[in-house]
Design a protein around this motif. Structure first.
Motif, short mmCIF file in Angstrom:
data_model
loop_
_atom_site.label_atom_id
_atom_site.label_comp_id
_atom_site.label_asym_id
_atom_site.label_seq_id
_atom_site.Cartn_x
_atom_site.Cartn_y
_atom_site.Cartn_z
N ASP B 168 0.83 -1.21 0.00
CA ASP B 168 0.00 0.00 0.00
C ASP B 168 0.86 1.25 0.00
OD1 ASP B 168 -2.29 -1.40 0.05
OD2 ASP B 168 -2.66 -1.19 2.21
N ILE B 169 1.89 1.23 0.86
CA ILE B 169 2.72 2.42 0.98
C ILE B 169 3.51 2.66 -0.30
CG2 ILE B 169 4.68 3.41 2.20
CD1 ILE B 169 3.55 1.89 4.70
N LEU B 171 2.80 1.81 -3.23
CA LEU B 171 1.94 2.26 -4.32
C LEU B 171 1.48 3.70 -4.12
CD1 LEU B 171 -0.20 -0.88 -5.15
CD2 LEU B 171 1.71 0.06 -6.42
N SER B 172 1.54 4.22 -2.89
CA SER B 172 1.15 5.63 -2.71
C SER B 172 2.31 6.58 -2.94
CB SER B 172 0.62 5.92 -1.30
OG SER B 172 -0.05 4.86 -0.77
N PHE B 173 3.53 6.05 -3.10
CA PHE B 173 4.65 6.94 -3.38
C PHE B 173 4.47 7.55 -4.76
CE2 PHE B 173 6.84 4.93 0.07
CZ PHE B 173 7.80 5.82 0.46
N PRO B 174 4.66 8.86 -4.87
CA PRO B 174 4.63 9.48 -6.20
C PRO B 174 5.87 9.03 -6.96
CG PRO B 174 5.00 11.13 -4.51
CD PRO B 174 4.90 9.83 -3.80
N THR B 176 7.40 9.04 -10.14
CA THR B 176 8.35 9.82 -10.94
C THR B 176 9.21 10.71 -10.04
OG1 THR B 176 6.56 9.98 -12.52
CG2 THR B 176 8.55 11.17 -13.03
N LEU B 177 8.53 11.35 -9.09
CA LEU B 177 9.23 12.23 -8.17
C LEU B 177 10.29 11.47 -7.39
CD1 LEU B 177 9.43 14.96 -6.92
CD2 LEU B 177 7.54 14.41 -5.43
N PHE B 178 9.94 10.23 -6.98
CA PHE B 178 10.89 9.46 -6.21
C PHE B 178 12.05 8.97 -7.06
CE2 PHE B 178 10.18 8.46 -1.77
CZ PHE B 178 9.23 9.42 -1.54
#
Lengths: 326, 342
Positions: B168-169, B171-174, B176-178
Motif C-alpha cells: 500500500d505504501i 503504491l502511494s509513493f509518487p 516519478t518524483l521518487f
C-alpha cells in the motif's frame, strides 16, 4: 459513510507520515551538505556552524524529523532566517523561503494544467469511447481503437516538442506555452496553456476511450439493459439513463488516480513546456539537495494520491449503490 | 473459472476450432490432449497482428544485440565527432549542412547538430542501452514481485498483513518524483559526491530504483491469486500427501501463475523503456555521451526548433517499439487467457 471517511483518513495520515519519514531518512544518505550550499561562497567554519544551527540541521536525524513534524502544528523559528508560522513544512535551504509559500506559489499553474487537460481528455475520451461502443465493429470503432492505441504509446517528451515545432514554430497557430493567472486574464490563461492541455490530453485520452468502450460494451449486454429495451424504452434513453451510469464506476476510479498524478506534478510535461509548476520545483530542489522542498513536494504528491483514493471510493459508492463501504 | 455468461459478449470470446480458420473458444477442452501452452501458442500464431508485432519487437532486440556488429559493418561509432575531422558537415551555426539533418549515403540518418556525431550508430547503441536497462529491470521486478507476492499469499496471517501494508505504501509513493529524488541517493551509496559516476553504475542504479517501485503491483496481484489458489483441492491434496512448502509453491502454485506473470511483465517492459527515457530526458538517468533513447531526445530538445530531424529518429522508433510491444502484449494475453476482455 462517516465511519468509512474517518477510517480512511486515519489510514491516509499514517501513510503520509511513513512517506515523510522515509523521504527524510533516505535523503540523509546523500553525502551533500545543505548548509554548505546555503552558506554560499566565502563561507567560514563559524558561519557554517551558524547556518547549521539556524537551519536546525545540527541535530541527529530523528530529532530533526521530530522538529519538522512539530513545525507543522506550532510553526518554528529559524534564527536570523526568520520565522515560519503554524502549518510550517520547513524552510528551503536554497531559496531561503518557507516551503509552503513556494509550493502555493507554484500550485495554481499545476492545477490549471491538471484540470484544463482533464476537461479535454474526459470529453474526448468518454465521447469517442461511447461512439466506439455504440458503433461496435464498425469503422468508427476501429478508428477509435487504433488511434487510442497509438496515442497512448506517445511520450510527452517527444510529441510535445513535435507539437511545438509544427504548431508554434512553423505554423504559428498557437502561442509558446506560458502561464498567466486565471484571475488576471482568463483569455491569456487559456491561450497560454492550450498547447500543453492538448498534448497531455492526446496521450491521456486513449485510456478513457478504451475504458469507456469496454465498460459500455459490457453494460449494454447486461440483463437490465435488455429488460429496459424490452419494456419499450428508446435505446437513447436506455443508453443515457442506465448503461452510461453503469459504466462510469471504473472510469471514475482511473480519473481520480490520473488527476492525483497530475496535481502531484506533471514533471516531464512542465519541463517540456518550460512551465514553472510544482513538477519543475521538484526537479530543481532535488538538484539543489533542498530537502525541505523535496519533502514538501513529495507530501503534496503523495497527499494528492491518498486523498483522491478516498474520494474515488466514496464517489464510487454513490454512483454504484451495490458497493457498500465497509 | 467462471461459467460463461449467456451474453452478447460470448461470440467475442476466442475459441479453438481447428477446422475453420476463424478464432473461437474452449470447444476443444478435453476432447484432445493438448497442453495449455501448446493451445496458447496455436491461438497466438493465428493472431496476425500479434505475429507482426512480435517480429517488430524481435527486430528491435536483434539490432540492439547486434549493434556493435552493425556499427562495424557500417564503419562508424556513436562517440566520434565526425564534424571535427570534416568541418564541412556542419554549417556556420553548427547545424548539419546537408538537407534533412545531413542525411546522405555516408551518414544514413544524418549527423548530430553541434557535436557532429553519427545519428545512425548513436540510435543503435541508444536502443541497446535502453532495452538492456528495461529488460533487466523487468526481470528483477518480476522476480521480486513474484517471490514477495507468492510468499505473502501462501504464508498468510501476519506476514501477509505486513507485506500488504508495505505494498500500500509503495503504491502511494509518487513514483516519478521518487525516481528523481533517489537516483542521487543511490549514486551516493557507491560513489563519493564529486567523483564521476561510471555509466555501468548509472545503469545499475536505474535498474534498482525502477525495480524498487515496480514490484508492488505484481506482488499485490500474485498475492491475490495465491490466496485464491491456496484453498483449492489440489493444494490441499498436495499438503495431505506431505509435500513440502517449496514443492507446493513450485510444483502446484507456480504453474497456475504463469499467465498473470507473463501478462504483467509484458506490460512492464514498455513502461520501463519510457520511464527510463523520461529520466534520461530529465537528466537524472543515463547522461550524454552514453547513447540512449532518452539522451537522444534530450539532445534533440535542445535544438528541436532548428533541426527536428534529429529528434524524429529516437522519437518515432520509440513509438513504434512501444506500440508493437503493447500489441504483442495484448495478443499474448488473448492467447494465454482467451476469456479476458480487453
Amino acid at each position: 459513510m462517516f465511519r468509512f471517511l474517518v477510517r480512511r483518513t486515519l489510514g491516509a495520515l499514517v501513510i503520509l507520515l511513513i512517506i515523510s519519514a522515509v523521504t527524510f531518512w533516505l535523503f540523509y544518505a546523500i553525502p551533500r551538505d545543505p548548509a554548505m550550499m546555503s552558506c554560499g561562497k566565502n563561507c567560514t567554519p563559524d558561519m557554517l556552524k551558524q547556518v547549521r544551527h539556524n537551519l536546525d540541521i545540527d541535530h541527529p536525524v530523528p530529532v530533526q524529523y521530530w522538529y519538522w513534524l512539530k513545525g507543522i502544528f506550532v510553526g518554528r523559528s529559524y534564527g536570523d532566517f526568520g520565522n515560519c508560522s503554524a502549518p510550517c513544512l520547513g524552510y528551503s535551504f536554497a531559496n531561503r523561503e518557507p516551503v509552503l509559500g513556494t509550493i502555493l506559489d507554484r500550485l495554481p499553474l499545476t492545477l490549471s494544467l491538471a484540470f484544463g487537460s482533464a476537461v479535454v481528455f474526459l470529453v474526448f475520451g468518454i465521447g469517442s469511447g461511447m461512439i466506439a461502443a455504440v458503433r461496435q465493429g464498425k469503422w468508427q470503432d476501429k478508428v477509435a481503437s487504433s488511434a487510442s492505441l497509438v496515442a497512448s504509446s506517445l511520450q510527452i517528451y517527444f510529441i510535445g516538442y513535435v507539437a511545438m515545432y509544427f504548431l508554434v514554430a512553423k505554423l504559428g497557430i498557437l502561442n509558446n506555452p506560458s502561464y498567466t493567472p486565471l484571475t488576471q486574464n482568463p483569455f491569456e490563461w487559456a491561450s497560454g496553456l492550450l498547447l500543453p492541455w492538448l498534448v497531455l490530453a492526446l496521450i491521456w485520452t486513449a485510456n478513457y476511450t478504451r475504458m469507456t468502450r469496454s465498460q459500455l460494451v459490457e453494460t449494454l449486454s447486461e440483463d437490465y439493459v435488455r429488460t429496459a429495451r424490452a419494456k419499450g424504452m428508446s435505446s437513447r434513453s436506455v443508453f443515457f439513463r442506465f448503461a452510461w451510469r453503469g459504466a462510469m464506476g471504473p472510469i471514475v476510479t482511473i480519473f481520480g488516480i490520473d488527476l492525483a498524478t497530475l496535481i502531484g506534478g506533471a514533471i516531464i510535461t512542465e519541463s517540456v513546456f518550460s512551465l514553472q509548476g510544482v513538477g519543475r520545483l521538484a526537479v530543481q530542489s532535488v538538484n539543489q539537495s533542498d530537502l525541505p522542498m523535496v519533502l514538501g513536494v513529495t507530501l503534496l504528491s503523495a497527499g494528492a494520491i491518498v486523498v483522491f483514493n478516498i474520494v474515488v471510493d466514496a464517489v464510487y459508492a454513490v454512483i454504484d449503490p451495490r458497493i457498500r463501504l465497509a | 473459472m467462471t461459467p460463461p455468461t449467456p451474453s452478447t459478449a460470448a461470440p467475442l470470446e476466442v475459441t479453438d476450432d481447428t477446422a475453420t480458420k476463424s478464432t473461437t473458444s474452449d470447444g476443444s477442452k478435453g476432447s484432445e490432449s493438448r497442453s495449455p501452452g501448446r493451445l496458447a501458442w496455436r491461438r497466438f500464431k493465428r493472431d496476425r497482428t500479434g505475429v507482426i508485432s512480435a517480429y517488430v519487437v524481435i527486430f528491435f532486440f536483434v539490432i540492439a544485440i547486434a549493434a556493435p556488429l552493425i556499427a562495424k559493418l557500417y564503419g562508424k561509432n556513436p562517440y566520434t565527432t565526425y564534424a571535427s575531422a570534416n568541418p564541412d558537415l556542419l554549417d556556420a551555426f553548427s547545424y548539419p549542412a546537408g538537407p534533412n539533418g545531413g542525411m546522405s549515403s555516408q551518414f544514413w540518418f544524418g549527423i548530430e547538430p553541434q557535436l557532429g556525431r553519427d545519428v545512425f550508430t548513436f540510435l543503435l547503441y541508444g536502443i541497446r542501452t535502453s532495452l538492456g536497462i528495461a529488460t533487466a529491470a523487468t526481470l528483477l521486478t518480476t522476480v521480486a514481485g513474484v517471490v514477495i507476492g507468492v510468499t505473502a499469499g501462501y504464508l498468510g496471517g501476519r506476514t501477509d498483513y505486513f507485506v500488504s501494508r508495505i505494498i500500500d505504501i509503495v503504491l502511494s509513493f509518487p513514483s516519478t518524483l521518487f525516481f528523481i529524488a533517489f537516483m542521487p541517493v543511490v549514486y551516493g551509496i557507491f560513489v563519493a559526491p564529486d567523483d564521476n559516476i561510471p555509466t555501468s553504475l548509472r545503469a545499475i542504479a536505474l535498474i534498482l530504483v525502477l525495480s524498487a517501485f515496480g514490484w508492488a503491483s505484481i506482488a499485490r496481484l500474485l498475492r491475490g491469486q495465491v490466496l485464491g489458489l491456496r484453498e483449492r483441492e489440489f493444494v490441499e491434496a498436495a499438503k495431505v500427501t506431505g509435500a513440502s512448502p517449496m514443492r507446493i509453491v513450485f510444483k502446484e502454485l507456480l504453474p497456475n501463475l504463469w499467465t498473470p506473470i507473463i501478462i504483467q511483465s509484458t506490460l512492464l517492459l514498455p513502461a520501463f523503456v519510457t520511464t527510463e527515457a523520461g529520466l534520461a530526458f530529465l537528466g537524472v538517468g543515463i547522461i550524454d555521451p552514453t547513447p540512449d533513447w532518452g539522451v537522444m531526445i534530450q539532445r534533440g530538445a535542445e535544438f528541436y526548433s532548428q533541426d527536428l530531424t534529429f529528434m524524429l529518429f529516437p522519437g518515432i522508433s520509440m513509438v513504434v517499439f512501444v506500440v508493437a510491444f503493447n500489441l504483442l502484449g495484448d495478443s499474448v494475453r488473448d492467447a494465454l487467457d482467451p476469456k479476458s476482455k480487453r
